[in-house]
Design a protein around this motif. Structure first.
Motif, PDB file in Angstrom:
ATOM      1  N   LYS A  53      37.925 -79.621 -63.316  1.00 36.24           N
ATOM      2  CA  LYS A  53      37.255 -78.402 -63.737  1.00 36.24           C
ATOM      3  C   LYS A  53      36.969 -77.477 -62.557  1.00 36.24           C
ATOM      4  O   LYS A  53      36.964 -76.254 -62.693  1.00 36.24           O
ATOM      5  N   GLU A  54      36.677 -78.059 -61.384  1.00 36.88           N
ATOM      6  CA  GLU A  54      36.301 -77.244 -60.234  1.00 36.88           C
ATOM      7  C   GLU A  54      37.495 -76.474 -59.672  1.00 36.88           C
ATOM      8  O   GLU A  54      37.360 -75.343 -59.205  1.00 36.88           O
ATOM      9  N   LYS A  55      38.664 -77.105 -59.700  1.00 42.18           N
ATOM     10  CA  LYS A  55      39.848 -76.482 -59.097  1.00 42.18           C
ATOM     11  C   LYS A  55      40.707 -75.845 -60.185  1.00 42.18           C
ATOM     12  O   LYS A  55      40.363 -75.847 -61.363  1.00 42.18           O
ATOM     13  N   GLY A  56      41.833 -75.285 -59.766  1.00 40.36           N
ATOM     14  CA  GLY A  56      42.719 -74.600 -60.691  1.00 40.36           C
ATOM     15  C   GLY A  56      43.263 -73.321 -60.065  1.00 40.36           C
ATOM     16  O   GLY A  56      43.288 -73.163 -58.834  1.00 40.36           O
ATOM     17  N   TYR A  57      43.684 -72.381 -60.907  1.00 41.66           N
ATOM     18  CA  TYR A  57      44.269 -71.146 -60.411  1.00 41.66           C
ATOM     19  C   TYR A  57      43.270 -70.308 -59.619  1.00 41.66           C
ATOM     20  O   TYR A  57      43.622 -69.711 -58.592  1.00 41.66           O
ATOM     21  N   GLY A  58      42.023 -70.260 -60.076  1.00 37.36           N
ATOM     22  CA  GLY A  58      41.010 -69.487 -59.359  1.00 37.36           C
ATOM     23  C   GLY A  58      40.689 -70.071 -58.000  1.00 37.36           C
ATOM     24  O   GLY A  58      40.591 -69.347 -57.000  1.00 37.36           O
ATOM     25  N   TYR A  59      40.539 -71.365 -57.931  1.00 34.67           N
ATOM     26  CA  TYR A  59      40.247 -72.058 -56.668  1.00 34.67           C
ATOM     27  C   TYR A  59      41.411 -71.880 -55.690  1.00 34.67           C
ATOM     28  O   TYR A  59      41.200 -71.601 -54.506  1.00 34.67           O
ATOM     29  N   ALA A  60      42.649 -72.038 -56.195  1.00 35.91           N
ATOM     30  CA  ALA A  60      43.823 -71.870 -55.336  1.00 35.91           C
ATOM     31  C   ALA A  60      43.974 -70.422 -54.863  1.00 35.91           C
ATOM     32  O   ALA A  60      44.368 -70.174 -53.716  1.00 35.91           O
ATOM     33  N   SER A  61      43.635 -69.449 -55.720  1.00 35.29           N
ATOM     34  CA  SER A  61      43.697 -68.042 -55.305  1.00 35.29           C
ATOM     35  C   SER A  61      42.687 -67.745 -54.210  1.00 35.29           C
ATOM     36  O   SER A  61      42.976 -67.001 -53.262  1.00 35.29           O
ATOM     37  N   ALA A  62      41.488 -68.327 -54.306  1.00 39.79           N
ATOM     38  CA  ALA A  62      40.488 -68.148 -53.242  1.00 39.79           C
ATOM     39  C   ALA A  62      40.984 -68.753 -51.932  1.00 39.79           C
ATOM     40  O   ALA A  62      40.800 -68.164 -50.857  1.00 39.79           O
ATOM     41  N   MET A  63      41.613 -69.941 -52.029  1.00 39.77           N
ATOM     42  CA  MET A  63      42.202 -70.549 -50.826  1.00 39.77           C
ATOM     43  C   MET A  63      43.263 -69.638 -50.216  1.00 39.77           C
ATOM     44  O   MET A  63      43.321 -69.447 -48.986  1.00 39.77           O
ATOM     45  N   ALA A  64      44.118 -69.075 -51.070  1.00 38.51           N
ATOM     46  CA  ALA A  64      45.190 -68.213 -50.581  1.00 38.51           C
ATOM     47  C   ALA A  64      44.638 -66.965 -49.896  1.00 38.51           C
ATOM     48  O   ALA A  64      45.170 -66.519 -48.872  1.00 38.51           O
ATOM     49  N   TRP A  65      43.552 -66.395 -50.446  1.00 43.12           N
ATOM     50  CA  TRP A  65      42.964 -65.213 -49.820  1.00 43.12           C
ATOM     51  C   TRP A  65      42.339 -65.543 -48.465  1.00 43.12           C
ATOM     52  O   TRP A  65      42.494 -64.776 -47.499  1.00 43.12           O
ATOM     53  N   LEU A  66      41.646 -66.665 -48.358  1.00 42.38           N
ATOM     54  CA  LEU A  66      41.095 -67.073 -47.066  1.00 42.38           C
ATOM     55  C   LEU A  66      42.209 -67.323 -46.044  1.00 42.38           C
ATOM     56  O   LEU A  66      42.107 -66.929 -44.876  1.00 42.38           O
ATOM     57  N   TYR A  67      43.265 -67.967 -46.507  1.00 37.45           N
ATOM     58  CA  TYR A  67      44.411 -68.241 -45.632  1.00 37.45           C
ATOM     59  C   TYR A  67      45.075 -66.936 -45.187  1.00 37.45           C
ATOM     60  O   TYR A  67      45.465 -66.784 -44.023  1.00 37.45           O
ATOM     61  N   SER A  68      45.185 -65.963 -46.103  1.00 41.02           N
ATOM     62  CA  SER A  68      45.791 -64.673 -45.757  1.00 41.02           C
ATOM     63  C   SER A  68      44.967 -63.926 -44.722  1.00 41.02           C
ATOM     64  O   SER A  68      45.518 -63.293 -43.816  1.00 41.02           O
ATOM     65  N   VAL A  69      43.643 -64.008 -44.837  1.00 48.20           N
ATOM     66  CA  VAL A  69      42.776 -63.344 -43.853  1.00 48.20           C
ATOM     67  C   VAL A  69      42.981 -63.944 -42.465  1.00 48.20           C
ATOM     68  O   VAL A  69      43.069 -63.223 -41.458  1.00 48.20           O
TER      69      VAL A  69
END
Length: 361
Positions: free
Chosen positions: A274-290
């Protein structure tokens, strides 16, 4: 009178011809600008569909907890909850991120320097240039896609365990563990790292072939050595290409399918919790992009070409001329304003002119 009328008609004809030329040139410029905009429309559409829309949608995903059900996707707005959860409760992401930053800072100069050395060697007068260029560019085609994963799994992209153990022990005896581990990882993946230098070699080759050979001949006549020619002629001409290859290398390493952070983002995306998924992965991708953008910005600041002193002097002179022209216009406006005020006062009779006679001595 007849001669004067003839002169006037000739001047009028010349003026009409010049006006027609200006009109034609203006029409051509408008047509060219229209055609340029027409050719740019597909790029704008592609940027909007394939760049702007995915970025906006992924940022919206990062602010939500997304669950996929048979009825569709269910969005639950959590704000910055995904970001705080990643930074506080997910130690794997931060560890992988630190390893990525250190390995990228170490491997990027190695790849760029290696590509520059190979490009200079391939630019020499040697037989079979095309064959050697093919050898160095072939890994770019081979390592793309699933073939790279197969080669990595077989150990083709790393040094043997015995040699690696001796290299690691030698590095750890000199450097602390924080620096020794990422440097050892770079040596372990040295073969894979050098496989990434094919495109950079071609870019450096194109830059080397554009340098005028007469500059090297003049430098050798003046007694310049090969080392001095490299530092005074070759390297200044390749500064912009070094920056381009550095940015390309960082982006290529960051988007590589074998990157542990990319694999972690994919695992979080397809996680059933429940904690992870598309939203969690998108947040990871944005942090990684920064983080990737910060790395690109740091290298760009370090490698940004300094402007020539002559260009700086020319710009300063232009600014001084513009400032002087502005001051002259300001003075002219002020004089015209004062003259108008004096004329108004004279018209109203407030100012009377007195003529005084001087005594002759």
């Amino acid at each position: 009178m007849m001669a004067e009328t003839r002169k006037l008609t000739r001047q009028e004809k010349k003026a009409l011809k010049e006006r027609l030329k200006h009109l034609k040139s203006g029409k051509l410029e408008k047509r060219y600008s229209r055609m340029g905009l027409i050719f740019m429309i597909p790029w704008f559409i592609g940027a909007a569909v394939f760049l702007a829309y995915p970025l906006i949608s992924s940022f919206w995903y990062a602010l939500n907890n997304i669950r996929i059900t048979p009825l569709g996707r269910i969005f639950t707005f959590v704000g910055q909850g995904n970001f705080t959860q990643i930074l506080i409760q997910d130690p794997d992401f931060l560890v992988q991120l630190v390893d990525y930053v250190t390995s990228t800072i170490i491997s990027t100069p190695i790849i760029v320097v290696f590509a520059l050395i190979i490009a200079m060697m391939l630019n020499m007068r040697i037989k079979g240039k095309g064959f050697f260029r093919l050898i160095f560019f072939l890994p770019v085609i081979i390592v793309s896609g699933p073939i790279l994963g197969m080669l990595t799994a077989e150990g083709a992209g790393s040094i043997s365990a015995v040699d690696m153990q001796s290299i690691t022990s030698a590095i750890e005896s000199v450097l602390p563990h924080m620096l020794a581990e990422p440097i050892s990882d770079v040596f372990n993946n040295m073969i894979t790292t050098l496989w990434y230098s094919g495109v950079q070699i071609l870019i450096f080759l194109s830059g080397l072939q554009k340098i005028d050979k007469s500059m090297y001949e003049a430098a050798k006549i003046d007694g310049g050595s090969g080392w001095e020619c490299f530092w005074k002629i070759t390297l200044p001409h390749l500064k912009s290409l070094i920056l381009l290859n550095t940015v390309y290398t960082i982006v290529f390493i960051s988007n590589n399918s074998q990157n542990p952070i990319i694999m972690l983002i994919q695992a979080s995306m397809f996680s059933g919790t429940k904690e992870k998924g598309y939203g969690y992965a998108s947040a990871m991708a944005w942090l990684y992009s920064v983080v990737v953008l910060l790395l690109v910005g740091i290298f760009a600041l370090l490698l940004a070409t300094r402007k020539d002193q002559y260009e700086k002097m020319v710009k300063r002179a232009k600014k001084a001329r513009k400032k002087e022209a502005r001051n002259l216009k300001r003075i002219e406006r002020r004089n015209r304003r004062n003259a108008k005020q004096i004329e108004r006062k004279r018209a109203k009779g407030k100012i009377t002119t007195h003529t005084t006679k001087r005594d002759d001595y």
